[in-house]
Design a protein around this motif. Structure first.
Motif, PDB file in Angstrom:
ATOM      1  N   GLY A 112       0.765  -1.239   0.000  1.00  0.00           N
ATOM      2  CA  GLY A 112       0.000   0.000   0.000  1.00  0.00           C
ATOM      3  C   GLY A 112       0.795   1.287   0.000  1.00  0.00           C
ATOM      4  O   GLY A 112       0.245   2.352   0.304  1.00  0.00           O
ATOM      5  N   ALA A 113       2.080   1.231  -0.361  1.00  0.00           N
ATOM      6  CA  ALA A 113       2.878   2.462  -0.431  1.00  0.00           C
ATOM      7  C   ALA A 113       2.402   3.347  -1.574  1.00  0.00           C
ATOM      8  O   ALA A 113       2.018   2.851  -2.640  1.00  0.00           O
ATOM      9  CB  ALA A 113       4.353   2.125  -0.626  1.00  0.00           C
ATOM     10  N   ASP A 114       2.426   4.659  -1.362  1.00  0.00           N
ATOM     11  CA  ASP A 114       2.153   5.624  -2.423  1.00  0.00           C
ATOM     12  C   ASP A 114       3.452   6.117  -3.051  1.00  0.00           C
ATOM     13  O   ASP A 114       3.564   6.226  -4.265  1.00  0.00           O
ATOM     14  CB  ASP A 114       1.363   6.821  -1.873  1.00  0.00           C
ATOM     15  CG  ASP A 114      -0.010   6.413  -1.381  1.00  0.00           C
ATOM     16  OD1 ASP A 114      -0.846   6.051  -2.213  1.00  0.00           O
ATOM     17  OD2 ASP A 114      -0.234   6.456  -0.152  1.00  0.00           O
ATOM     18  N   TYR A 115       4.414   6.435  -2.201  1.00  0.00           N
ATOM     19  CA  TYR A 115       5.760   6.815  -2.624  1.00  0.00           C
ATOM     20  C   TYR A 115       6.736   5.773  -2.066  1.00  0.00           C
ATOM     21  O   TYR A 115       6.538   5.273  -0.949  1.00  0.00           O
ATOM     22  CB  TYR A 115       6.166   8.182  -2.055  1.00  0.00           C
ATOM     23  CG  TYR A 115       5.491   9.369  -2.687  1.00  0.00           C
ATOM     24  CD1 TYR A 115       6.129  10.131  -3.666  1.00  0.00           C
ATOM     25  CD2 TYR A 115       4.215   9.771  -2.286  1.00  0.00           C
ATOM     26  CE1 TYR A 115       5.513  11.245  -4.226  1.00  0.00           C
ATOM     27  CE2 TYR A 115       3.591  10.875  -2.837  1.00  0.00           C
ATOM     28  CZ  TYR A 115       4.245  11.607  -3.811  1.00  0.00           C
ATOM     29  OH  TYR A 115       3.631  12.709  -4.363  1.00  0.00           O
ATOM     30  N   ILE A 116       7.764   5.475  -2.823  1.00  0.00           N
ATOM     31  CA  ILE A 116       8.872   4.680  -2.310  1.00  0.00           C
ATOM     32  C   ILE A 116      10.146   5.472  -2.556  1.00  0.00           C
ATOM     33  O   ILE A 116      10.473   5.813  -3.695  1.00  0.00           O
ATOM     34  CB  ILE A 116       8.948   3.290  -2.958  1.00  0.00           C
ATOM     35  CG1 ILE A 116       7.683   2.477  -2.618  1.00  0.00           C
ATOM     36  CG2 ILE A 116      10.205   2.549  -2.485  1.00  0.00           C
ATOM     37  CD1 ILE A 116       7.653   1.079  -3.211  1.00  0.00           C
ATOM     38  N   THR A 117      10.816   5.777  -1.466  1.00  0.00           N
ATOM     39  CA  THR A 117      12.010   6.621  -1.497  1.00  0.00           C
ATOM     40  C   THR A 117      13.217   5.788  -1.081  1.00  0.00           C
ATOM     41  O   THR A 117      13.167   5.084  -0.072  1.00  0.00           O
ATOM     42  CB  THR A 117      11.827   7.814  -0.545  1.00  0.00           C
ATOM     43  OG1 THR A 117      10.709   8.596  -0.983  1.00  0.00           O
ATOM     44  CG2 THR A 117      13.066   8.692  -0.508  1.00  0.00           C
ATOM     45  N   PHE A 118      14.298   5.888  -1.849  1.00  0.00           N
ATOM     46  CA  PHE A 118      15.484   5.088  -1.529  1.00  0.00           C
ATOM     47  C   PHE A 118      16.746   5.932  -1.664  1.00  0.00           C
ATOM     48  O   PHE A 118      16.745   6.989  -2.292  1.00  0.00           O
ATOM     49  CB  PHE A 118      15.566   3.846  -2.432  1.00  0.00           C
ATOM     50  CG  PHE A 118      15.833   4.139  -3.889  1.00  0.00           C
ATOM     51  CD1 PHE A 118      17.129   4.100  -4.398  1.00  0.00           C
ATOM     52  CD2 PHE A 118      14.798   4.452  -4.767  1.00  0.00           C
ATOM     53  CE1 PHE A 118      17.394   4.372  -5.739  1.00  0.00           C
ATOM     54  CE2 PHE A 118      15.049   4.720  -6.104  1.00  0.00           C
ATOM     55  CZ  PHE A 118      16.355   4.679  -6.593  1.00  0.00           C
ATOM     56  N   HIS A 119      17.808   5.436  -1.052  1.00  0.00           N
ATOM     57  CA  HIS A 119      19.106   6.096  -1.138  1.00  0.00           C
ATOM     58  C   HIS A 119      19.849   5.554  -2.356  1.00  0.00           C
ATOM     59  O   HIS A 119      20.079   4.345  -2.453  1.00  0.00           O
ATOM     60  CB  HIS A 119      19.909   5.847   0.141  1.00  0.00           C
ATOM     61  CG  HIS A 119      19.339   6.528   1.342  1.00  0.00           C
ATOM     62  ND1 HIS A 119      19.865   7.696   1.851  1.00  0.00           N
ATOM     63  CD2 HIS A 119      18.266   6.231   2.113  1.00  0.00           C
ATOM     64  CE1 HIS A 119      19.148   8.082   2.904  1.00  0.00           C
ATOM     65  NE2 HIS A 119      18.169   7.199   3.078  1.00  0.00           N
ATOM     66  N   PRO A 120      20.229   6.412  -3.299  1.00  0.00           N
ATOM     67  CA  PRO A 120      20.791   5.934  -4.565  1.00  0.00           C
ATOM     68  C   PRO A 120      22.070   5.119  -4.409  1.00  0.00           C
ATOM     69  O   PRO A 120      22.361   4.245  -5.239  1.00  0.00           O
ATOM     70  CB  PRO A 120      21.029   7.220  -5.367  1.00  0.00           C
ATOM     71  CG  PRO A 120      21.067   8.322  -4.359  1.00  0.00           C
ATOM     72  CD  PRO A 120      20.142   7.886  -3.269  1.00  0.00           C
ATOM     73  N   GLU A 121      22.846   5.376  -3.355  1.00  0.00           N
ATOM     74  CA  GLU A 121      24.083   4.620  -3.176  1.00  0.00           C
ATOM     75  C   GLU A 121      23.831   3.178  -2.739  1.00  0.00           C
ATOM     76  O   GLU A 121      24.760   2.363  -2.704  1.00  0.00           O
ATOM     77  CB  GLU A 121      24.990   5.318  -2.142  1.00  0.00           C
ATOM     78  CG  GLU A 121      24.409   5.443  -0.748  1.00  0.00           C
ATOM     79  CD  GLU A 121      23.673   6.742  -0.500  1.00  0.00           C
ATOM     80  OE1 GLU A 121      23.697   7.225   0.643  1.00  0.00           O
ATOM     81  OE2 GLU A 121      23.061   7.271  -1.449  1.00  0.00           O
ATOM     82  N   ASN A 122      22.566   2.848  -2.442  1.00  0.00           N
ATOM     83  CA  ASN A 122      22.243   1.514  -1.936  1.00  0.00           C
ATOM     84  C   ASN A 122      21.713   0.557  -3.000  1.00  0.00           C
ATOM     85  O   ASN A 122      21.288  -0.552  -2.677  1.00  0.00           O
ATOM     86  CB  ASN A 122      21.208   1.610  -0.809  1.00  0.00           C
ATOM     87  CG  ASN A 122      21.809   2.212   0.436  1.00  0.00           C
ATOM     88  OD1 ASN A 122      23.019   2.352   0.550  1.00  0.00           O
ATOM     89  ND2 ASN A 122      20.972   2.585   1.381  1.00  0.00           N
ATOM     90  N   THR A 123      21.702   0.984  -4.236  1.00  0.00           N
ATOM     91  CA  THR A 123      21.229   0.111  -5.303  1.00  0.00           C
ATOM     92  C   THR A 123      22.349  -0.110  -6.308  1.00  0.00           C
ATOM     93  O   THR A 123      23.237   0.729  -6.459  1.00  0.00           O
ATOM     94  CB  THR A 123      19.999   0.712  -6.004  1.00  0.00           C
ATOM     95  OG1 THR A 123      19.566  -0.174  -7.037  1.00  0.00           O
ATOM     96  CG2 THR A 123      20.292   2.081  -6.605  1.00  0.00           C
ATOM     97  N   TYR A 124      22.294  -1.257  -6.978  1.00  0.00           N
ATOM     98  CA  TYR A 124      23.294  -1.543  -8.004  1.00  0.00           C
ATOM     99  C   TYR A 124      23.050  -0.733  -9.267  1.00  0.00           C
ATOM    100  O   TYR A 124      23.956  -0.536 -10.073  1.00  0.00           O
ATOM    101  CB  TYR A 124      23.277  -3.041  -8.336  1.00  0.00           C
ATOM    102  CG  TYR A 124      23.636  -3.916  -7.167  1.00  0.00           C
ATOM    103  CD1 TYR A 124      24.932  -3.924  -6.657  1.00  0.00           C
ATOM    104  CD2 TYR A 124      22.689  -4.720  -6.550  1.00  0.00           C
ATOM    105  CE1 TYR A 124      25.274  -4.719  -5.574  1.00  0.00           C
ATOM    106  CE2 TYR A 124      23.019  -5.520  -5.472  1.00  0.00           C
ATOM    107  CZ  TYR A 124      24.319  -5.525  -4.987  1.00  0.00           C
ATOM    108  OH  TYR A 124      24.648  -6.308  -3.909  1.00  0.00           O
ATOM    109  N   HIS A 125      21.806  -0.252  -9.441  1.00  0.00           N
ATOM    110  CA  HIS A 125      21.467   0.449 -10.679  1.00  0.00           C
ATOM    111  C   HIS A 125      20.318   1.408 -10.375  1.00  0.00           C
ATOM    112  O   HIS A 125      19.166   0.987 -10.245  1.00  0.00           O
ATOM    113  CB  HIS A 125      21.051  -0.558 -11.752  1.00  0.00           C
ATOM    114  CG  HIS A 125      21.049   0.000 -13.139  1.00  0.00           C
ATOM    115  ND1 HIS A 125      20.278   1.075 -13.516  1.00  0.00           N
ATOM    116  CD2 HIS A 125      21.722  -0.392 -14.256  1.00  0.00           C
ATOM    117  CE1 HIS A 125      20.465   1.322 -14.801  1.00  0.00           C
ATOM    118  NE2 HIS A 125      21.341   0.456 -15.271  1.00  0.00           N
TER     119      HIS A 125
END
Length: 223
Positions: free
Chosen positions: A85-98
């Motif tokens: 049920g998330a509306d926005y998903i916010t992540f830290h760019p340094e934590n993903t491979y792409h």
């Protein structure tokens, strides 16, 4: 006149009665619920996952929920949080491979996209993705714990990012998270914030939520 939205960070709420806490803060005037997810890997703390988000939705909470992933990696959590049920998903760019792949995955799941920048995250992460994102979450503290003090250097960071996004044709909201209180709210808004993520000042205040949020809103209308 500029209006700034209030995102109540439930990291500071009473988890023994979380559904009621969220319901109360929404009725008191909060515009968004900020849902902090920590993994004891990227940050030295563990909080809540998709099951809790689903329980909140099942409880009847229909307000906008921004899921802030302080996790590494991020992609394996995007789909379950979207389904919960998330509306926005916010992540830290340094934590993903792409970065671009993670952005596209969030969009494919039907959610809006946020990029979170810690106090030391370089703005170069915004290069080539600004046209794809909806929120930039500017951390005014180092992620991991509630109740920290706002870092003054972040005022300049907000202004710098605001100058960048004003040149975009797409609307990008600037959200500021960490150490926000009645003494710094006005300056944060003047620097360019659209969303104030507030936890401790709302949930740990001696005043009722409705009085606290009314007090905050008086401070965030800038002529």
């Amino acid at each position: 006149m500029t209006k700034c939205l209030i995102a109540a960070s439930i990291l500071s709420a009473n988890f023994a009665c979380l559904g009621q806490e969220i319901n109360d803060v929404i009725h008191a005037g909060a515009d968004i619920i900020h849902f902090d997810v920590m993994d004891n890997h990227y940050v030295p703390n563990i909080t809540i996952g998709p099951t809790v988000l689903k329980a909140i939705r099942d409880y009847g909470i229909n307000s906008i929920i921004d899921v802030h992933l302080m996790t590494k990696p991020v992609d394996n959590l995007i789909i379950p949080f979207a389904q919960a049920g998330a509306d926005y998903i916010t992540f830290h760019p340094e934590n993903t491979y792409h970065v671009d792949r993670s952005i596209n995955l969030i969009k494919q799941c039907g959610c809006k996209v946020g990029l979170a920048l810690t106090p030391t995250t370089p703005l170069s992460y915004l290069d080539y993705v600004l046209e794809k994102i909806d929120i930039i979450l500017i951390m005014a503290v180092n992620p991991g714990y509630a109740g920290q003090t706002f870092l003054p250097v972040i005022y300049n960071k907000i202004q710098n990012i605001n100058n960048i996004v004003k040149k975009q044709t797409n609307k990008i909201l600037l959200s500021v998270d960490g150490g926000i209180n009645i003494n710094n709210i006005s300056k944060i808004v003047i620097c360019g914030a659209n969303i104030l993520v507030i936890g401790s000042f709302i949930f740990n205040n001696t005043m009722p939520y409705i009085q606290t949020i009314k007090y905050i809103k008086k401070k965030i209308f800038i002529k």
